[in-house]
Every structure is written in structure tokens, then in C-alpha cells.
Design a protein around this motif. Structure first.
Motif, short mmCIF file in Angstrom:
data_model
loop_
_atom_site.label_atom_id
_atom_site.label_comp_id
_atom_site.label_asym_id
_atom_site.label_seq_id
_atom_site.Cartn_x
_atom_site.Cartn_y
_atom_site.Cartn_z
N VAL A 114 0.85 -1.18 0.00
CA VAL A 114 0.00 0.00 0.00
C VAL A 114 0.89 1.23 0.00
O VAL A 114 1.85 1.32 0.78
CB VAL A 114 -0.92 0.00 1.24
CG1 VAL A 114 -1.74 1.29 1.30
CG2 VAL A 114 -1.83 -1.22 1.22
N LYS A 146 2.27 4.68 0.85
CA LYS A 146 2.16 5.50 2.06
C LYS A 146 2.42 6.97 1.77
O LYS A 146 1.81 7.86 2.35
CB LYS A 146 3.20 5.02 3.08
CG LYS A 146 2.58 4.62 4.36
CD LYS A 146 3.54 4.02 5.37
CE LYS A 146 4.99 4.41 5.25
NZ LYS A 146 5.75 4.02 6.44
N VAL A 196 -1.56 7.78 -3.12
CA VAL A 196 -1.35 7.40 -1.73
C VAL A 196 -2.59 6.64 -1.24
O VAL A 196 -3.72 7.07 -1.48
CB VAL A 196 -1.10 8.65 -0.85
CG1 VAL A 196 -1.02 8.26 0.63
CG2 VAL A 196 0.19 9.36 -1.27
N GLY A 197 -2.40 5.51 -0.60
CA GLY A 197 -3.51 4.71 -0.10
C GLY A 197 -3.92 3.59 -1.04
O GLY A 197 -4.63 2.67 -0.64
N SER A 198 -3.43 3.64 -2.29
CA SER A 198 -3.85 2.61 -3.24
C SER A 198 -3.01 1.36 -3.07
O SER A 198 -1.87 1.40 -2.61
CB SER A 198 -3.71 3.14 -4.67
OG SER A 198 -2.36 3.40 -4.95
N GLU A 199 -3.58 0.22 -3.46
CA GLU A 199 -2.84 -1.03 -3.40
C GLU A 199 -2.11 -1.23 -4.71
O GLU A 199 -2.67 -1.01 -5.78
CB GLU A 199 -3.78 -2.21 -3.12
CG GLU A 199 -3.00 -3.42 -2.71
CD GLU A 199 -3.90 -4.63 -2.42
OE1 GLU A 199 -5.04 -4.64 -2.90
OE2 GLU A 199 -3.42 -5.54 -1.72
#
Lengths: 462, 267
Positions: free
Chosen positions: A297, A299, A330-333
Motif C-alpha cells: 500500500v 504510504k 497514496v492509499g492505493s494497493e
């Protein structure tokens, strides 16, 4: 044995300042015409090494040869080498001309010849027409040029440069780097260069010698040093890197960051603990998670001019740094792939802390000049013992008064999910600690070790 | 606003007057012949004449004392400058605790009262059996002058780029040449101010000279005047001599200051 193209050879060089050992058993040869750089953090001994070659210091042990002749005992004014000093060290009471002509005038050369040679080197450093200027009226870059001119006017066999660009601003430094490189080509003499700036070392050198704690860590070309660091220190010091603990399962298969990867390394044996380094630009990052070796993920994501620098948390809880031309939200897998050739596997230098100690009673042992409680394992007072403590079994305490040992954090390496710290006690003992806590370099700490974490084995008396 | 300015002006002149009145007083009365100070018996240059021609025994003795003073001051301050400079270089290159202790020891003689230095040197010379004379006076002056030179040279060493000595060696100078061609030129101004300070300290000295001259009959200006006063009345030629010395010092100071102003303007 003696190679023809070797100009300087250092054999078993050791040097101490008082009690402090700054260089230990340095062996090195320098080829004629080579641009060689001593690279390392401050206090690693690189400047001492240069001063030994220049003759300002003489080694406690070992010999230095120049073209096959032992020069260890020769004073600096009899060595055919010249130095460009940190902060220039020009003579403030002399003008530019007299600074450059200093060495030639000492030799009482005819005035015409001095004149011709001074003009020639001033031209080489693009400082003609400055002869009459007071050196202190010149800018930093100009003073640097005069310092170089002064050092090469005597046509030395080797030119030594002690962090010559460190006092210049960034732009100036880059320009001077290019000029130094050109000068090296034009003059054709050997350059020995000292710097703590790894980028400068990679840009300029034919060969880099990485030093730390008075020992050579690795010698190689810039590409060797960058792509195939031989230990965790070199990997961390040169360029950005992801440095992780790993296990070599068998030849061509390594496990780190919670996953098994194919790699190209072999000869480590089976299930051997290793250090693994992966450069941030060598991790492939994509939105597709199905085709990936593992996932993470994002950050943080910062634009760095040419590329984006992203910190990601991997599925197994490791923090990795990745550089890519594309930005990921940011936050995406994301899915990650590391190619076998991009994984650099290194021997671990040590697997646990080892000390020599002495039993002070059946349940206490003295090591690092401090007494620790331990479990009774049949040893008696006065027995000499080998003491082993795992890296993660030493507790660091904020308050050094609570402990008999007072120590400073010397160095830290981030290993993706923990820090590997090098700690040195006031008495000069070094030990290593794995911890999740965040410490800073030079923090003062105390230590605590539980009795059951101290492994003892009796040393046979000789 | 205006009164404030006037008051401050008056205050300034008052201070200057108090400072300079004594010397001006002597200067004025050097142009008259009256034996007792304060009597004006008309303008004359007779005292100046007799000072330089040695017309009276008093003026001869005075000139002799002046020569002694200058000779002692010159020798003592020259030797102190050499010793002090070498000592400063030595101390500067020391490390750690030793350096601190030696620097401290260097400062003690400067704060030590002259009378103690004088008496202890006197006792030392007696103990060693050295007969009193120029040797003892000059040695004593060197003793108390040297710390001032060390103190003046030290800051120059601190300012100096520590690598320039190495740079000289690197370029082929042997240690002696490096010292002469590179280090000494850097220390020149410190050595000069140390020399001047040593010179004036030596000129000024009474207590140490008094005790170390003993009964050798050698007088410097200060011991001569001290004896003269006790014999009753100052030699009148003293007044023109004081005036001339004062003027010389004034000229030197003006010269030094003007040069400093010029130098700062240039850079």
C-alpha cells in the motif's frame, strides 16, 4: 608479482591517534594514471590515509611504496607528490603568482622557466591575468583553481586531493567536478581523491575505495560498488537502497520481506542468514496486483524532478522505498516485482554480539567492563567465557544512569521493519542492536540484558 | 536637546584635561629655567640645550640612564619576541590538558605583582651567585616580557589555516624554510605588536629593575628618577626629556593609527 602499472602500494598500514585506532591493516594498490577515490563517512580514516601517503603522518605499522621504492620514512618535502588541501591552504601573504611559483622558487629554477611554467598551469586552470591578485580577494572557486595550479606546477607523479570541493556551493561543485575530470585526462597523472560525497565519488572515479571505521569495506569501479555492494554498510552508504534481512534458502532462491524470490546468487549454502539490498529504481510498481510477486500500500509519494519517490508498506509489513517515473496514489494497493538480477545478496558480517568475559560469581559475568546477572550454568568465579547476546535481546534505555554501561549510537541502518544500530560504549566496546524504537545518531543510552538472554560458553585456558 | 549636547561636550573636555594636564604642565615648564617646579622665570630653551650637550652632571647622568633604558628594552624585547614566538608555536601544537596548563602558566607572570617578580628574581640571582649587572636586568626583563609576546602571537596562530604549514612542506620546503617563508609572515603582525608591548613594558619597569640592578650602579630612567627624587629635587633636564618622549610616542601612535585607517579603507 610487482605489476608494472602500479604506482603506489600500501601494505598492512595501521595508524592510531593516541589510544584510538583510525586505520587497521589497509592493503591497497593504486595504478598509474588512475582516478581513485577514498570514500567514507567522517571519521572513517580516509583523510588519515591520504595524509599518510602525502607524508604528514607516518604509519605505526606497514609500508608505503612509490614505484617500488619504500617511501614510508620520507618526509613530505622529499616525496614527488603534491596535495590540494581542504579549504585551499593558499599562502595569504603571497599573491597568485608567488603562490603558484612557491615550489619552483624553492628549487631555485631560472626565472624564465618559472615564468613559463606558472603561465602554463594558470592557463590550464583558466586563471591567466590573475597573477598579481591577492589570493584572499578571490572567490572560493578561484582559490580552488589556484590551489590546483600550485599543486600541479611541480609536475607531481601523483596528485592528492583532500575534499577539495567541499567548501563550494552545489552549482560550482558540479562545474568543478567536470573540470577536474578533464584535467585528469589532460595531465595523465594519478589522482587520489578523498570525499564523503558518494555522488561525487561515483561521478569522478575510475576506482572507489569505501572506508568505514578504519577498514576498507570494498574496492571497485563505481558500477561495481553501486550494483554489487559487498556488505550492508556499502549498500547503505552508496545511493538509496532497501536493505533487508533475508535467508538464502538454496542457490538461486532467497527469502526476504516475507516472500521467496529467484535470484542469481549462489554459494551461500542452505538456509543461511544474509543481507539483501534492492535499489529503489529496481522495484517494478504497477496497479495490477494479480501479476505481481507481492503487494503493498502506497504510504507517501513525492515528486523528485525526474522521478517520484514512494514509500510503501508491503503485505508482510516491510517498509520499502521505490522510485518510478509514474506517480501512484497514496492509499492505493499496488503490485510489486523484483527481477532476479536486481537482488543483491550479501554475507552478514555478524549474526550475534560476541564478547570475551569473566565470571564474577556463578550467576554474574563481567564483560564490556560491566557486570551482568546471568543464569547459573555450572561456571565458577574466574572462568573465562565467551559471551553471546542476540541483536534483539539488548534493551536500550533512555536513561543511562539506570545501567552500568553508558554508550552512544554510532550508526543506524533501516532494515524495512526494524533498525540495526551500531552502539559504542564509553570504554570503546562496540555492539549491535535490533530495535523497533527510533533512535538518533549520537544518542546517549544505557543498556539492559535479561539473564536468560546471555549465552555463555567456557573458553579453554591456553 | 542642545543643553544635553553642551554638557556632554564639557564633560568630554574635562576628562581629556584631567588626563593630559600633568604632561602639558611638564611640557610648559620645560621651557623655563626655574629650579623648583611651578615657577615661571621666562621662556628659554636652555634646558633642552643642556640636555643634549650634557652641560650639567645631572643631564649627563640622565642621558646615560636613557641610553641604558633603551638598550635594555631593545635587547629584552628582541629576545622575548623570538622566545615568545617559538613558545606560542609550541603551545599551539600541543594537545589537550597540557596545552591548557601551559597557557595558564603563561598568564600567571603577567598578573603577578612586579614587586614579587622583582624580589624573587633578586633572590634567585643571589642563590645562583650571578653578579648583578646588565645580564641580570636583561634576563629579568626577558622573563616578564615573553608572556606578552606569547599572548600576542597566539591569536594569529589560531586564525591561521592549519594546513598552510603542511602545504609548504608538500611543495618542497623543509621545516625551517616552511617556518621562515610561510609561518613567520603570517605571525608578523602579532610578533610586532608583541615586540612593541614588550618594549614598553621594559621601558616602564621599575620594581624588577630596582631589585635586579642591585649595587651595580646601572640606572634606567625609572631607577634614576627614583634615586634623584630621594637626593632632593629632580634634575631640571628631566622636563624636556619627558616632553620629547611624550611627543615621540604621540607621533608613533598617530602614524600607526593612520596606517590602520588607510588599510581598512583599502580592503
Amino acid at each position: 608479482m610487482e605489476q608494472k602499472d602500479v604506482i603506489i602500494r600500501l601494505e598492512h598500514i595501521s595508524h592510531s591517534f593516541g589510544e584510538k585506532k583510525v586505520l587497521e591493516d589497509i592493503n591497497l594498490y593504486i595504478k598509474k594514471g588512475e582516478f581513485i577515490t577514498f570514500l567514507g563517512p567522517s571519521g572513517c580514516g580516509k583523510t588519515t590515509l591520504l595524509r599518510l601517503i602525502a607524508g604528514f603522518l607516518s604509519p605505526d605499522e606497514g609500508i608505503i611504496t612509490l614505484e617500488g621504492k619504500d617511501i614510508s620514512a620520507l618526509p613530505p618535502y622529499k616525496r614527488p607528490l603534491n596535495t590540494v588541501f581542504q579549504r585551499y591552504a593558499l599562502f595569504p601573504h603571497l599573491d597568485v603568482y608567488d603562490n603558484v611559483a612557491f615550489a619552483l622558487k624553492l628549487q631555485k629554477l631560472p626565472v624564465d622557466e618559472i615564468n613559463a611554467r606558472v603561465q602554463k598551469v594558470l592557463k590550464l586552470v583558466s586563471m591567466t591575468d590573475y597573477e598579481d591578485r591577492n589570493v584572499e580577494s578571490l572567490s572560493g572557486g578561484q582559490q580552488q583553481r589556484i590551489a590546483i595550479a600550485r599543486a600541479i606546477v611541480n609536475q607531481p607523479k601523483v596528485l592528492l586531493l583532500d575534499e577539495p570541493l567541499s567548501a563550494l556551493d552545489l552549482k560550482m561543485r558540479k562545474d568543478m567536478q567536470i573540470e577536474l575530470k578533464e584535467m585528469h585526462k589532460k595531465l595523465g597523472i594519478t589522482f587520489i581523491y578523498v570525499t564523503h560525497d558518494q555522488e561525487e565519488a561515483l561521478t569522478l572515479s575510475d576506482t572507489i575505495v569505501v572506508l568505514n571505521d578504519g577498514r576498507i569495506q570494498q574496492i571497485g569501479t563505481p558500477t561495481d560498488i553501486y550494483n554489487e555492494p559487498q556488505n550492508a554498510f556499502v549498500a547503505d552508504f552508496i545511493g538509496d537502497s532497501n536493505l533487508l534481512d533475508g535467508t538464502m534458502i538454496r542457490d538461486g532462491k532467497v527469502r526476504f520481506a516475507g516472500h521467496d524470490f529467484d535470484c542469481v546468487d549462489s554459494g551461500f549454502g542452505e538456509n543461511t542468514p544474509v543481507d539483501v539490498v534492492v535499489r529503489p529504481e529496481d522495484i517494478y510498481i504497477m496497479n495490477n496486483t494479480d501479476a505481481a510477486q507481492f503487494t503493498a500500500v502506497v504510504k507517501s509519494c513525492i515528486f523528485k524532478g525526474v522521478h517520484y519517490e514512494m514509500y510503501v508498506d508491503s503485505d508482510a509489513g516491510y517498509e520499502l522505498v521505490i522510485q518510478d517515473y509514474n506517480a501512484f496514489e497514496v492509499g492505493s494497493e499496488v503490485g510489486l516485482i523484483i527481477k532476479p538480477a536486481d537482488i543483491q545478496v550479501m554475507h552478514k558480517e555478524r549474526l550475534c554480539n560476541t564478547f570475551e568475559g569473566e565470571m564474577t560469581s556463578a550467576t554474574s559475568v563481567l564483560f564490556m567492563d560491566a557486570e551482568f546477572d546471568c543464569l547459573d550454568c555450572g561456571l565458577q568465579k574466574g572462568d573465562k567465557v565467551k559471551v553471546e547476546v542476540d541483536f534483539d535481546k539488548i534493551d536500550l534505555l533512555d536513561d543511562s544512569h539506570e545501567s552500568d554501561v553508558e554508550a552512544h549510537i554510532r550508526n543506524l541502518l533501516y532494515k524495512g521493519d526494524h533498525y540495526h544500530l551500531e552502539v559504542k560504549t564509553a570504554e570503546g566496546y562496540t555492539f549491535f542492536v535490533n530495535t523497533n524504537d527510533v533512535w538518533d545518531r549520537n544518542d546517549l543510552v544505557g543498556i539492559n540484558i535479561l539473564p536468560e538472554d546471555i549465552r555463555l560458553s567456557k573458553l579453554e585456558n591456553e | 536637546m542642545k543643553t544635553k549636547k553642551v554638557v556632554s561636550q564639557i564633560y568630554l573636555w574635562l576628562v581629556l584635561a584631567v588626563l593630559y594636564a600633568p604632561i602639558i604642565f611638564i611640557a610648559i615648564f620645560s621651557f623655563t629655567q626655574a629650579k623648583s617646579l611651578g615657577n615661571w622665570t621666562g621662556f628659554t630653551l636652555d634646558l633642552y640645550k643642556s640636555l643634549f650637550t650634557g652641560a650639567t652632571s645631572g643631564s649627563q647622568a640622565l642621558m646615560e640612564a636613557l641610553k641604558n633604558t633603551l638598550f635594555i628594552a631593545l635587547v629584552a624585547s628582541l629576545v622575548s619576541t623570538v622566545l615568545g614566538t617559538l613558545a606560542a608555536i609550541g603551545i599551539f601544537n600541543m594537545r589537550g590538558r597540557w596545552k591548557k596548563s601551559i597557557q595558564f602558566l603563561n598568564n600567571v607572570p603577567m598578573l603577578n605583582p612586579d614587586i614579587i617578580t622583582g624580589v624573587s628574581l633578586f633572590l634567585l640571582f643571589v642563590f645562583l651567585g650571578v653578579s648583578k649587572g646588565y645580564t641580570t636586568i636583561i634576563l629579568s626583563h626577558i622573563t616578564f616580557c615573553t608572556p606578552y609576546v606569547v599572548l600576542n602571537v597566539m591569536p594569529k596562530l589560531v586564525q591561521m589555516n592549519p594546513n598552510i604549514y603542511d602545504a609548504a612542506l608538500d611543495l618542497g620546503a623543509n621545516p625551517f624554510q616552511a617556518m621562515l617563508k610561510v609561518i613567520i609572515p603570517q605571525l608578523k603582525t602579532g610578533m610586532l605588536s608583541g615586540f612593541i608591548l614588550a618594549f614598553t613594558m621594559s621601558l616602564d619597569d621599575f620594581a624588577v629593575t630596582y631589585f635586579t640592578a642591585g649595587s651595580s650602579g646601572i640606572d634606567t630612567l625609572s631607577t634614576f628618577i627614583y634615586a634623584d627624587v630621594r637626593k632632593g629635587g629632580l634634575t631640571p633636564e628631566l622636563k624636556p626629556m619627558m616632553t620629547i618622549i611624550f611627543l615621540l610616542i604621540l607621533v608613533v601612535l598617530l602614524f600607526v593609527n593612520l596606517r590602520a585607517v588607510k588599510n581598512t579603507k583599502k580592503s
